[in-house]
Design an enzyme around this catalytic site. Sequence first.
Site, PDB file in Angstrom:
ATOM      1  N   LYS A 225     -12.249  -1.245  33.959  1.00  0.00           N
ATOM      2  CA  LYS A 225     -11.091  -1.335  33.051  1.00  0.00           C
ATOM      3  C   LYS A 225     -11.475  -0.927  31.633  1.00  0.00           C
ATOM      4  O   LYS A 225     -10.784  -0.132  30.992  1.00  0.00           O
ATOM      5  CB  LYS A 225     -10.520  -2.774  33.038  1.00  0.00           C
ATOM      6  CG  LYS A 225     -10.091  -3.275  34.415  1.00  0.00           C
ATOM      7  CD  LYS A 225      -9.546  -4.692  34.366  1.00  0.00           C
ATOM      8  CE  LYS A 225     -10.528  -5.733  33.893  1.00  0.00           C
ATOM      9  NZ  LYS A 225     -11.704  -5.921  34.793  1.00  0.00           N
TER      10      LYS A 225
ATOM     11  N   ARG B 270      -4.630 -13.079  32.713  1.00  0.00           N
ATOM     12  CA  ARG B 270      -5.515 -13.351  33.847  1.00  0.00           C
ATOM     13  C   ARG B 270      -5.018 -14.520  34.688  1.00  0.00           C
ATOM     14  O   ARG B 270      -5.664 -14.879  35.666  1.00  0.00           O
ATOM     15  CB  ARG B 270      -6.899 -13.705  33.322  1.00  0.00           C
ATOM     16  CG  ARG B 270      -7.922 -12.556  33.449  1.00  0.00           C
ATOM     17  CD  ARG B 270      -9.096 -12.955  32.611  1.00  0.00           C
ATOM     18  NE  ARG B 270     -10.357 -12.500  33.018  1.00  0.00           N
ATOM     19  CZ  ARG B 270     -11.078 -11.591  32.330  1.00  0.00           C
ATOM     20  NH1 ARG B 270     -10.552 -10.963  31.299  1.00  0.00           N
ATOM     21  NH2 ARG B 270     -12.281 -11.304  32.695  1.00  0.00           N
TER      22      ARG B 270
ATOM     23  N   ARG C 267     -24.838  -2.942  33.992  1.00  0.00           N
ATOM     24  CA  ARG C 267     -24.057  -2.583  32.800  1.00  0.00           C
ATOM     25  C   ARG C 267     -24.851  -2.862  31.525  1.00  0.00           C
ATOM     26  O   ARG C 267     -25.510  -3.892  31.391  1.00  0.00           O
ATOM     27  CB  ARG C 267     -22.755  -3.405  32.790  1.00  0.00           C
ATOM     28  CG  ARG C 267     -21.986  -3.312  31.483  1.00  0.00           C
ATOM     29  CD  ARG C 267     -20.541  -3.702  31.642  1.00  0.00           C
ATOM     30  NE  ARG C 267     -20.338  -5.116  31.846  1.00  0.00           N
ATOM     31  CZ  ARG C 267     -19.143  -5.675  32.014  1.00  0.00           C
ATOM     32  NH1 ARG C 267     -18.046  -4.931  32.016  1.00  0.00           N
ATOM     33  NH2 ARG C 267     -19.029  -6.971  32.199  1.00  0.00           N
TER      34      ARG C 267
ATOM     35  N   ARG D 113     -25.007  -8.234  28.997  1.00  0.00           N
ATOM     36  CA  ARG D 113     -24.284  -9.480  28.752  1.00  0.00           C
ATOM     37  C   ARG D 113     -24.895 -10.605  29.575  1.00  0.00           C
ATOM     38  O   ARG D 113     -25.157 -10.405  30.765  1.00  0.00           O
ATOM     39  CB  ARG D 113     -22.804  -9.298  29.121  1.00  0.00           C
ATOM     40  CG  ARG D 113     -21.986  -8.678  28.012  1.00  0.00           C
ATOM     41  CD  ARG D 113     -20.599  -8.287  28.436  1.00  0.00           C
ATOM     42  NE  ARG D 113     -19.877  -9.278  29.228  1.00  0.00           N
ATOM     43  CZ  ARG D 113     -18.650  -9.095  29.699  1.00  0.00           C
ATOM     44  NH1 ARG D 113     -17.994  -7.979  29.427  1.00  0.00           N
ATOM     45  NH2 ARG D 113     -18.057 -10.014  30.414  1.00  0.00           N
TER      46      ARG D 113
ATOM     47  N   ARG E 164     -17.509 -15.265  38.616  1.00  0.00           N
ATOM     48  CA  ARG E 164     -16.408 -14.510  37.983  1.00  0.00           C
ATOM     49  C   ARG E 164     -15.549 -13.813  39.040  1.00  0.00           C
ATOM     50  O   ARG E 164     -14.333 -13.718  38.897  1.00  0.00           O
ATOM     51  CB  ARG E 164     -16.980 -13.500  36.978  1.00  0.00           C
ATOM     52  CG  ARG E 164     -17.501 -14.194  35.718  1.00  0.00           C
ATOM     53  CD  ARG E 164     -18.421 -13.305  34.909  1.00  0.00           C
ATOM     54  NE  ARG E 164     -17.758 -12.125  34.398  1.00  0.00           N
ATOM     55  CZ  ARG E 164     -18.375 -10.981  34.103  1.00  0.00           C
ATOM     56  NH1 ARG E 164     -19.677 -10.866  34.276  1.00  0.00           N
ATOM     57  NH2 ARG E 164     -17.701  -9.969  33.632  1.00  0.00           N
TER      58      ARG E 164
HETATM   59  P1  ADP Z   1     -14.581  -3.929  33.426  1.00  0.00           P
HETATM   60  O1  ADP Z   1     -14.105  -3.647  32.017  1.00  0.00           O
HETATM   61  O2  ADP Z   1     -13.483  -3.785  34.449  1.00  0.00           O
HETATM   62  O3  ADP Z   1     -15.317  -5.219  33.558  1.00  0.00           O
HETATM   63  P2  ADP Z   1     -16.455  -1.744  32.887  1.00  0.00           P
HETATM   64  O4  ADP Z   1     -15.592  -0.628  32.425  1.00  0.00           O
HETATM   65  O5  ADP Z   1     -17.263  -2.448  31.852  1.00  0.00           O
HETATM   66  O6  ADP Z   1     -15.624  -2.785  33.799  1.00  0.00           O
HETATM   67  O7  ADP Z   1     -17.432  -1.140  34.000  1.00  0.00           O
HETATM   68  C1  ADP Z   1     -18.451  -1.947  34.621  1.00  0.00           C
HETATM   69  C2  ADP Z   1     -19.728  -1.100  34.786  1.00  0.00           C
HETATM   70  O8  ADP Z   1     -19.500  -0.083  35.761  1.00  0.00           O
HETATM   71  C3  ADP Z   1     -20.163  -0.369  33.512  1.00  0.00           C
HETATM   72  O9  ADP Z   1     -21.567  -0.362  33.465  1.00  0.00           O
HETATM   73  C4  ADP Z   1     -19.590   1.050  33.681  1.00  0.00           C
HETATM   74  O10 ADP Z   1     -20.412   2.026  33.021  1.00  0.00           O
HETATM   75  C5  ADP Z   1     -19.628   1.217  35.187  1.00  0.00           C
HETATM   76  N1  ADP Z   1     -18.495   1.996  35.704  1.00  0.00           N
HETATM   77  C6  ADP Z   1     -17.222   2.033  35.219  1.00  0.00           C
HETATM   78  N2  ADP Z   1     -16.447   2.819  35.996  1.00  0.00           N
HETATM   79  C7  ADP Z   1     -17.247   3.263  37.001  1.00  0.00           C
HETATM   80  C8  ADP Z   1     -17.039   4.106  38.149  1.00  0.00           C
HETATM   81  N3  ADP Z   1     -15.825   4.614  38.396  1.00  0.00           N
HETATM   82  N4  ADP Z   1     -18.090   4.356  38.971  1.00  0.00           N
HETATM   83  C9  ADP Z   1     -19.306   3.792  38.713  1.00  0.00           C
HETATM   84  N5  ADP Z   1     -19.567   2.996  37.674  1.00  0.00           N
HETATM   85  C10 ADP Z   1     -18.548   2.731  36.819  1.00  0.00           C
HETATM   86  P1  AMP Z   2     -14.437  -9.877  30.189  1.00  0.00           P
HETATM   87  O1  AMP Z   2     -15.122  -9.283  28.999  1.00  0.00           O
HETATM   88  O2  AMP Z   2     -13.040  -9.395  30.375  1.00  0.00           O
HETATM   89  O3  AMP Z   2     -15.272  -9.735  31.456  1.00  0.00           O
HETATM   90  O4  AMP Z   2     -14.303 -11.443  29.889  1.00  0.00           O
HETATM   91  C1  AMP Z   2     -15.452 -12.243  29.664  1.00  0.00           C
HETATM   92  C2  AMP Z   2     -15.080 -13.735  29.736  1.00  0.00           C
HETATM   93  O5  AMP Z   2     -14.150 -14.058  28.693  1.00  0.00           O
HETATM   94  C3  AMP Z   2     -14.401 -14.178  31.029  1.00  0.00           C
HETATM   95  O6  AMP Z   2     -15.335 -14.461  32.064  1.00  0.00           O
HETATM   96  C4  AMP Z   2     -13.648 -15.426  30.547  1.00  0.00           C
HETATM   97  O7  AMP Z   2     -14.532 -16.535  30.404  1.00  0.00           O
HETATM   98  C5  AMP Z   2     -13.192 -15.018  29.151  1.00  0.00           C
HETATM   99  N1  AMP Z   2     -11.859 -14.378  29.162  1.00  0.00           N
HETATM  100  C6  AMP Z   2     -11.561 -13.093  28.837  1.00  0.00           C
HETATM  101  N2  AMP Z   2     -10.240 -12.867  28.938  1.00  0.00           N
HETATM  102  C7  AMP Z   2      -9.687 -14.033  29.349  1.00  0.00           C
HETATM  103  C8  AMP Z   2      -8.353 -14.426  29.660  1.00  0.00           C
HETATM  104  N3  AMP Z   2      -7.316 -13.583  29.571  1.00  0.00           N
HETATM  105  N4  AMP Z   2      -8.158 -15.711  30.062  1.00  0.00           N
HETATM  106  C9  AMP Z   2      -9.176 -16.585  30.157  1.00  0.00           C
HETATM  107  N5  AMP Z   2     -10.452 -16.275  29.883  1.00  0.00           N
HETATM  108  C10 AMP Z   2     -10.717 -15.000  29.485  1.00  0.00           C
END
Ligand code: ADP
Ligand code: AMP
Length: 221
Positions: free
Chosen positions: A13, A85, A124, A157, A168
Site C-alpha cells: 500500500k 482499519r 523491508r 521497523r 499484525r
Molecule cells: P504496506 O504499506 O502495505 O505495509 P509496503 O509498501 O511497505 O507495504 O511494502 C512492503 C514491502 O514489500 C516493502 O519492502 C516493499 O519494498 C515491498 N514491496 C511492495 N510492493 C511489492 C511487490 N509488488 N512485490 C514485491 N515486493 C513489494
Molecule cells: P502501518 O505502518 O500501517 O503498518 O501501522 C503500524 C501500526 O500503527 C499498526 O500495527 C497499528 O498498531 C498502528 N496503526 C496504524 N494505523 C492504524 C489504524 N487505522 N487503527 C489502529 N491502529 C493503527
Amino acid sequence: MILVFLGPPGAGKGTQAQRLEKLYGYRQISTGDLLRRHRRDQTPLGQQAQSYMDRGDLVPDNLIIEMMEGELEGVSDVILDGFPRTTAQAQALDAMLRAKSKSVPGALLFSIDDDELMERLTGRWIHPGSNRVYHERFAKPKNAGFDDVTGEPLIQRPDDMPETVANRIAVYHKETAPLVDYYDEPSSRRLISVDASAPADDVAKEIDQKLRHFANASGAA
Ligand code: ADP
Ligand code: AMP
C-alpha cells in the site's frame, strides 16, 4: 477523490501510495507514519499508542479517529493508507466526510496471500526522514542500507520482526478484513481489487487502469 487503501500489512500500500503521490499529486496520509511521528516527538498520543504498536495490535479507535479528524481538514485528493482499519473507523470516516459534504471514498483492495507477507515485511527497509520504502530483494536501494535520495541510513521497523508480523496479520483478518464487505456493499459499489502479489510495476499498471475506470464511472477527477 478520496481513496482508501485496504489490505494486509506488507501488501504494498505504501509503495503504491508514494508512487501515486509523486505522479498524480495525491496526498498520502499514512496513519502508521503519523503515529510513528507522534512517538518520535513523544506527544501524549505517541505515548498512548506505543505499547499497542510494539505488540502489533491496533491503537484504540477513539485515538485514531480524533487524530484523523484533524488530518482531513481541507483535503481533496487523498490516499488514506492504513485507515480505516475497523468498522467503527470506517463509519466515522463516512460521517466526517458527509459532514463536510465530500463524496464517499472509493476503496482499493490489495489482494495477496498471507504467505507472501512475511518475506515482504522482514526484508523491508525504510528511510525514516521521508518514509521511502525499500526491500532487500524486491526494491533494492542503489547502495545497500542507504537511501537513494539523501544517502542517509535506512532502518528496519521493530514491528517488522517475525513474531510481531504474525500478530499484525492475525489482527488484519480479525479487525480489518470485514471492511472488504463494508466497501463492497452493492448499493455503493466502492471497492476495486488489484492483484498485489504481482511485481510492483504490474500492480502499478493495474491500479492506474482501474482508477481511471473508477474515476470516469464516479465522475471524480
Ligand atoms: P504496506 O504499506 O502495505 O505495509 P509496503 O509498501 O511497505 O507495504 O511494502 C512492503 C514491502 O514489500 C516493502 O519492502 C516493499 O519494498 C515491498 N514491496 C511492495 N510492493 C511489492 C511487490 N509488488 N512485490 C514485491 N515486493 C513489494
Ligand atoms: P502501518 O505502518 O500501517 O503498518 O501501522 C503500524 C501500526 O500503527 C499498526 O500495527 C497499528 O498498531 C498502528 N496503526 C496504524 N494505523 C492504524 C489504524 N487505522 N487503527 C489502529 N491502529 C493503527
